[in-house]
Design a protein around this motif. Structure first.
Motif, PDB file in Angstrom:
ATOM      1  N   LYS A   1       0.839  -1.190   0.000  1.00 44.60           N
ATOM      2  CA  LYS A   1       0.000   0.000   0.000  1.00 44.60           C
ATOM      3  C   LYS A   1       0.877   1.245   0.000  1.00 44.60           C
ATOM      4  N   VAL A   2       0.420   2.273  -0.702  1.00 50.01           N
ATOM      5  CA  VAL A   2       1.162   3.524  -0.799  1.00 50.01           C
ATOM      6  C   VAL A   2       0.207   4.702  -0.612  1.00 50.01           C
ATOM      7  N   GLU A   3       0.794   5.850  -0.391  1.00 48.24           N
ATOM      8  CA  GLU A   3       0.040   7.105  -0.341  1.00 48.24           C
ATOM      9  C   GLU A   3       0.464   7.978  -1.511  1.00 48.24           C
ATOM     10  N   LEU A   4      -0.491   8.504  -2.229  1.00 48.85           N
ATOM     11  CA  LEU A   4      -0.232   9.404  -3.352  1.00 48.85           C
ATOM     12  C   LEU A   4      -0.507  10.838  -2.905  1.00 48.85           C
ATOM     13  N   GLN A   5       0.417  11.731  -3.192  1.00 41.93           N
ATOM     14  CA  GLN A   5       0.242  13.155  -2.915  1.00 41.93           C
ATOM     15  C   GLN A   5       0.294  13.896  -4.251  1.00 41.93           C
ATOM     16  N   ILE A   6      -0.865  14.431  -4.673  1.00 40.66           N
ATOM     17  CA  ILE A   6      -0.997  15.049  -5.991  1.00 40.66           C
ATOM     18  C   ILE A   6      -1.057  16.564  -5.831  1.00 40.66           C
TER      19      ILE A   6
ATOM     20  N   ILE B   1       4.888   9.342  -4.479  1.00 37.32           N
ATOM     21  CA  ILE B   1       4.480   8.023  -4.000  1.00 37.32           C
ATOM     22  C   ILE B   1       5.235   7.757  -2.698  1.00 37.32           C
ATOM     23  N   LEU B   2       4.507   7.616  -1.589  1.00 36.27           N
ATOM     24  CA  LEU B   2       5.126   7.494  -0.275  1.00 36.27           C
ATOM     25  C   LEU B   2       4.699   6.215   0.427  1.00 36.27           C
ATOM     26  N   GLU B   3       5.533   5.798   1.369  1.00 35.97           N
ATOM     27  CA  GLU B   3       5.164   4.709   2.272  1.00 35.97           C
ATOM     28  C   GLU B   3       4.193   5.286   3.298  1.00 35.97           C
ATOM     29  N   PRO B   4       3.015   4.694   3.503  1.00 34.92           N
ATOM     30  CA  PRO B   4       1.968   5.337   4.320  1.00 34.92           C
ATOM     31  C   PRO B   4       2.372   5.615   5.758  1.00 34.92           C
TER      32      PRO B   4
ATOM     33  N   GLU C   1       8.060   7.905   3.875  1.00 35.89           N
ATOM     34  CA  GLU C   1       9.272   7.932   3.062  1.00 35.89           C
ATOM     35  C   GLU C   1       8.889   7.993   1.581  1.00 35.89           C
ATOM     36  N   VAL C   2       9.504   8.933   0.861  1.00 43.01           N
ATOM     37  CA  VAL C   2       9.197   9.112  -0.555  1.00 43.01           C
ATOM     38  C   VAL C   2       9.874   8.005  -1.360  1.00 43.01           C
ATOM     39  N   GLN C   3       9.058   7.181  -2.028  1.00 43.18           N
ATOM     40  CA  GLN C   3       9.586   6.112  -2.859  1.00 43.18           C
ATOM     41  C   GLN C   3       9.835   6.587  -4.295  1.00 43.18           C
ATOM     42  N   HIS C   4       8.917   7.395  -4.818  1.00 41.51           N
ATOM     43  CA  HIS C   4       9.057   7.946  -6.169  1.00 41.51           C
ATOM     44  C   HIS C   4       8.499   9.373  -6.157  1.00 41.51           C
ATOM     45  N   ASN C   5       9.199  10.255  -6.866  1.00 43.97           N
ATOM     46  CA  ASN C   5       8.743  11.639  -7.003  1.00 43.97           C
ATOM     47  C   ASN C   5       8.615  11.936  -8.503  1.00 43.97           C
TER      48      ASN C   5
ATOM     49  N   CYS D   1       5.755   3.189 -16.836  1.00 49.26           N
ATOM     50  CA  CYS D   1       4.317   3.191 -16.610  1.00 49.26           C
ATOM     51  C   CYS D   1       4.060   2.704 -15.187  1.00 49.26           C
ATOM     52  N   TYR D   2       3.422   3.556 -14.364  1.00 44.66           N
ATOM     53  CA  TYR D   2       3.100   3.246 -12.972  1.00 44.66           C
ATOM     54  C   TYR D   2       1.644   2.782 -12.905  1.00 44.66           C
ATOM     55  N   VAL D   3       1.393   1.666 -12.241  1.00 44.63           N
ATOM     56  CA  VAL D   3       0.061   1.064 -12.192  1.00 44.63           C
ATOM     57  C   VAL D   3      -0.378   0.945 -10.736  1.00 44.63           C
ATOM     58  N   PHE D   4      -1.629   1.377 -10.459  1.00 44.45           N
ATOM     59  CA  PHE D   4      -2.169   1.382  -9.105  1.00 44.45           C
ATOM     60  C   PHE D   4      -3.535   0.712  -9.085  1.00 44.45           C
TER      61      PHE D   4
END
Length: 291
Positions: free
Chosen positions: A69-74, A81-84, A88-92, A125-128
């Motif tokens: 599971k991840v948290e998206l901050q738009i 893409i962060l660890e909930p 921790e930011v996994q992808h920016n 390509c990022y898939v959620f």
């Protein structure tokens, strides 16, 4: 532009401009992963990526692994893409690098976007997977694009360059934080190894015996206890203790000390008697010498 971005072209968006420009909109989702694609956009491109990542997830699920599971901050600056739990930011994924975004019409839980990687310059390509918010997340990214484009027109393109510089600095900060964490872990490992080494080389209860002190002639001072303990035993028996000398002065039956004229002072007798006593003392000394 993808079809999802133009759905509300003539309608009001679901978020206020301030929420996306000054803050961010958070969403929770499951992250199926990312994979490299050959084209920066296209429905067929993302469909193949989704099929590929779904198959990989089925294999991992059969092995007992869960989808993370991840948290998206738009925001207008991009999608993080962060660890909930740890945040921790996994992808920016910077917004100007995102070239395509869409939700899957055959599976309402799936949404994707394509972003150009800043280091490898490859399109990923990022898939959620989001059970209820897949379409809403896609529309939120579309609104962020719309606001960013308006700011670009208002600033004459200067705002884009500023955001690029900020993005570069954020990436550098993220790299330094990762490097700092790795160095802390290495220091912790070295400290643990040092403690283990000290414990193994210095066992508990190992007391170094002290050498006995000596005098100025390098002689060990006499001790009755240590002297007796150093005498070897014969047939397993300890020799009898040495009787201590009595310091009491023997007296006669009247309580008087025995008279010894030779121990008296020179001024205790008249001269004639003292001379005779001296002569007797010399004779006595000569006799004891020849004996």
């Amino acid at each position: 532009m993808n079809r999802a971005f133009s759905r509300k072209k003539d309608k009001t968006w679901m978020h206020t401009p301030e929420a996306l420009s000054k803050h961010y909109i958070p969403y929770n989702a499951k992250f199926l992963g990312s994979t490299e694609v050959e084209q920066p956009k296209g429905t067929e491109v993302v469909r193949d990526a989704v099929r590929k990542l779904k198959f990989a997830r089925h294999i991992k699920k059969s092995e007992g692994q869960k989808i993370p599971k991840v948290e998206l901050q738009i925001s207008i600056y991009g999608v993080k893409i962060l660890e909930p739990k740890t945040k921790e930011v996994q992808h920016n994924c910077q917004l100007h690098r995102i070239s395509f975004c869409a939700d899957d019409k055959t599976d309402k839980r799936i949404f994707t976007f394509i972003c150009k990687d800043s280091e490898s310059n490859k399109h990923l390509c990022y898939v959620f997977d989001s059970e209820k918010c897949a379409e809403e997340i896609t529309l939120t990214i579309g609104q962020a694009f719309d606001l960013a484009y308006r700011k670009f027109l208002e600033s004459g393109g200067k705002d884009v360059e500023t955001r690029k510089q900020i993005a570069v600095l954020q990436k550098r900060i993220q790299d330094l934080e990762t490097e700092n964490m790795e160095l802390k872990n290495k220091v912790q490992d070295l400290e643990n190894q040092l403690r283990v080494t000290q414990v193994s080389t210095s066992p508990a209860g190992n007391v170094t015996p002290k050498s006995p002190s000596t005098d100025i002639f390098d002689m060990i001072p006499f001790s009755p206890i240590s002297h007796q303990s150093s005498i070897p035993t014969h047939n397993g028996t300890q020799p009898p203790p040495v009787p201590s000398r009595s310091t009491e002065i023997k007296r006669d039956l009247f309580g008087a000390e025995p008279f010894d004229p030779f121990n008296c002072g020179a001024g205790d007798f008249p001269p004639d008697i003292q001379s005779k006593l001296d002569e007797m003392q010399r004779q006595r000394w000569r006799g004891s010498k020849w004996d």
